[in-house]
Design an enzyme around this catalytic site. Structure first.
Site, PDB file in Angstrom:
ATOM      1  N   ASN A  14      36.461  20.719  57.946  1.00  0.00           N
ATOM      2  CA  ASN A  14      35.585  19.779  58.649  1.00  0.00           C
ATOM      3  C   ASN A  14      34.479  20.521  59.393  1.00  0.00           C
ATOM      4  OD1 ASN A  14      36.363  16.891  58.339  1.00  0.00           O
ATOM      5  ND2 ASN A  14      38.356  17.648  58.983  1.00  0.00           N
ATOM      6  N   ARG A  66      51.358  27.076  80.717  1.00  0.00           N
ATOM      7  CA  ARG A  66      50.421  26.175  80.041  1.00  0.00           C
ATOM      8  C   ARG A  66      49.276  25.792  80.971  1.00  0.00           C
ATOM      9  NH1 ARG A  66      50.425  23.888  74.871  1.00  0.00           N
ATOM     10  NH2 ARG A  66      48.439  22.809  74.688  1.00  0.00           N
ATOM     11  N   MET A  91      45.017  21.447  66.612  1.00  0.00           N
ATOM     12  CA  MET A  91      46.418  21.079  66.766  1.00  0.00           C
ATOM     13  C   MET A  91      46.930  21.302  68.189  1.00  0.00           C
ATOM     14  SD  MET A  91      46.910  19.925  63.827  1.00  0.00           S
ATOM     15  CE  MET A  91      48.664  19.611  63.914  1.00  0.00           C
ATOM     16  N   ILE A  93      47.201  20.090  72.110  1.00  0.00           N
ATOM     17  CA  ILE A  93      47.074  18.915  72.968  1.00  0.00           C
ATOM     18  C   ILE A  93      46.123  19.244  74.112  1.00  0.00           C
ATOM     19  CG2 ILE A  93      48.284  17.345  74.529  1.00  0.00           C
ATOM     20  CD1 ILE A  93      50.773  17.749  72.806  1.00  0.00           C
ATOM     21  N   LEU A  94      45.063  18.479  74.235  1.00  0.00           N
ATOM     22  CA  LEU A  94      44.055  18.755  75.260  1.00  0.00           C
ATOM     23  C   LEU A  94      44.573  18.385  76.642  1.00  0.00           C
ATOM     24  CD1 LEU A  94      40.757  17.487  73.603  1.00  0.00           C
ATOM     25  CD2 LEU A  94      41.818  19.743  73.432  1.00  0.00           C
ATOM     26  N   HIS A 110      40.604  11.456  62.232  1.00  0.00           N
ATOM     27  CA  HIS A 110      42.001  11.192  61.877  1.00  0.00           C
ATOM     28  C   HIS A 110      42.053  10.709  60.433  1.00  0.00           C
ATOM     29  CE1 HIS A 110      46.212  10.257  62.466  1.00  0.00           C
ATOM     30  NE2 HIS A 110      46.000   9.099  61.852  1.00  0.00           N
ATOM     31  N   ALA A 180      35.871  10.761  52.748  1.00  0.00           N
ATOM     32  CA  ALA A 180      35.768  10.108  54.056  1.00  0.00           C
ATOM     33  C   ALA A 180      35.523  11.090  55.202  1.00  0.00           C
ATOM     34  CB  ALA A 180      37.027   9.287  54.328  1.00  0.00           C
ATOM     35  N   GLU A 181      36.459  12.003  55.440  1.00  0.00           N
ATOM     36  CA  GLU A 181      36.345  12.886  56.604  1.00  0.00           C
ATOM     37  C   GLU A 181      35.034  13.661  56.621  1.00  0.00           C
ATOM     38  OE1 GLU A 181      39.750  15.311  57.671  1.00  0.00           O
ATOM     39  OE2 GLU A 181      41.043  14.078  56.408  1.00  0.00           O
TER      40      GLU A 181
END
Length: 209
Positions: A14, A66, A91, A93-94, A110, A180-181
Site C-alpha cells: 500500500n 509500552r 500491525m 495498536i496506536l 481495511h 480496491a486497496e
C-alpha cells in the site's frame, strides 16, 4: 502541501501504491515526509529508501515499557510535522493519546466492506478466510479515519470486489489489494490533500468539484 507520515509493518504494497500515485500525479498537493515501521526487516523500509524517503524503525521490543514506546512514537510522529498519518499495513495498536491528538488525521485501509469482517481479530488473511467461510459474493476494501475503536472510525471510501468460485484466501487477498486497496487509499489521500473531505457527526462528507 500535505505532509504524510506512513506507518507500516511488512512489505509495504500500500505504501508503494501511494508512492506510485504521487509520482503519476493521481495524488496532488501531498508528499511523504517519513515512513515508520515497528519491524526492522520490513521491506517497506527498503521501498522508502529507494524513493529517498526517510525510513525510521521504532519497535515496542526496544523499550522497557509500552508507555515508553507510546511516548517515543508520538514524539517521532510530531517530529515529522505531518498533517496526515497513513496506516499502510500497520500491525501496532496506536496509543489513545496519538489518536486523540491527530483526530480525523489518521487513515487506515481495511480489506473488507466495513461493517462486515472487521473489528478485533480481523486482519490480514483472517479477513478473507472469514469472507469465504461465510460465502459472501462480494467483498472489498474500506478506507476510514481511525478512532479509539477497532475499524469503527468514519468511512471515507469503499470499493467492492467480486468473490469468484475457487477463490482461496490468498487469491482473494491479492484481488482485493489490486482492485480496491491500491485504488481507494491513494484516492482518499488525494481528496484529503485537496481539502475535499470533512467529518460531521461521525460521517465523512466529500465535496464534489
Amino acid at each position: 502541501m500535505l505532509k504524510i507520515t506512513v506507518l507500516v509493518s511488512g512489505g509495504g504494497t500500500n505504501l508503494q501504491a501511494i508512492i506510485d500515485a504521487i509520482d503519476a500525479g493521481r495524488i496532488t498537493n501531498a508528499h511523504i515526509e517519513a515512513v515508520i515501521s515497528n519491524n526492522k526487516n520490513a521491506y517497506a523500509l527498503t521501498r522508502a529508501k529507494n524513493h529517498g524517503i526517510p525510513a525510521i524503525v521504532l519497535s515496542p521490543k526496544d523499550f522497557a515499557a509500552r508507555e515508553d514506546y507510546n511516548r517515543a512514537l508520538v514524539e517521532t510522529i510530531d517530529g515529522t510535522d505531518c498533517g496526515l498519518i497513513v496506516l499502510a499495513g500497520c500491525m501496532v495498536i496506536l496509543p489513545p493519546e496519538l489518536i486523540r491528538k491527530y483526530e480525523n488525521r489518521i487513515i487506515n485501509i481495511h480489506p473488507a466492506l466495513i461493517p462486515s469482517f472487521c473489528g478485533t481479530g480481523y486482519y490480514g488473511l483472517k479477513v478473507h478466510e472469514a469472507a469465504l467461510a461465510r460465502g459472501v459474493k462480494v467483498t472489498g476494501a474500506t478506507c476510514h479515519f481511525v478512532d479509539e475503536g477497532t475499524d469503527t472510525g468514519p468511512i471515507i471510501l469503499q470499493k467492492a470486489v467480486e468473490v469468484r468460485e475457487g477463490d482461496t484466501p490468498k487469491t482473494l487477498q491479492l484481488r482485493v489489494m489490486e482492485e480496491a486497496e491500491w485504488q481507494i487509499m491513494p484516492e482518499a489521500i488525494n481528496l484529503i490533500a485537496n481539502g475535499r473531505v470533512t467529518v460531521e457527526d461521525g460521517r465523512v462528507l466529500i465535496r464534489q468539484d
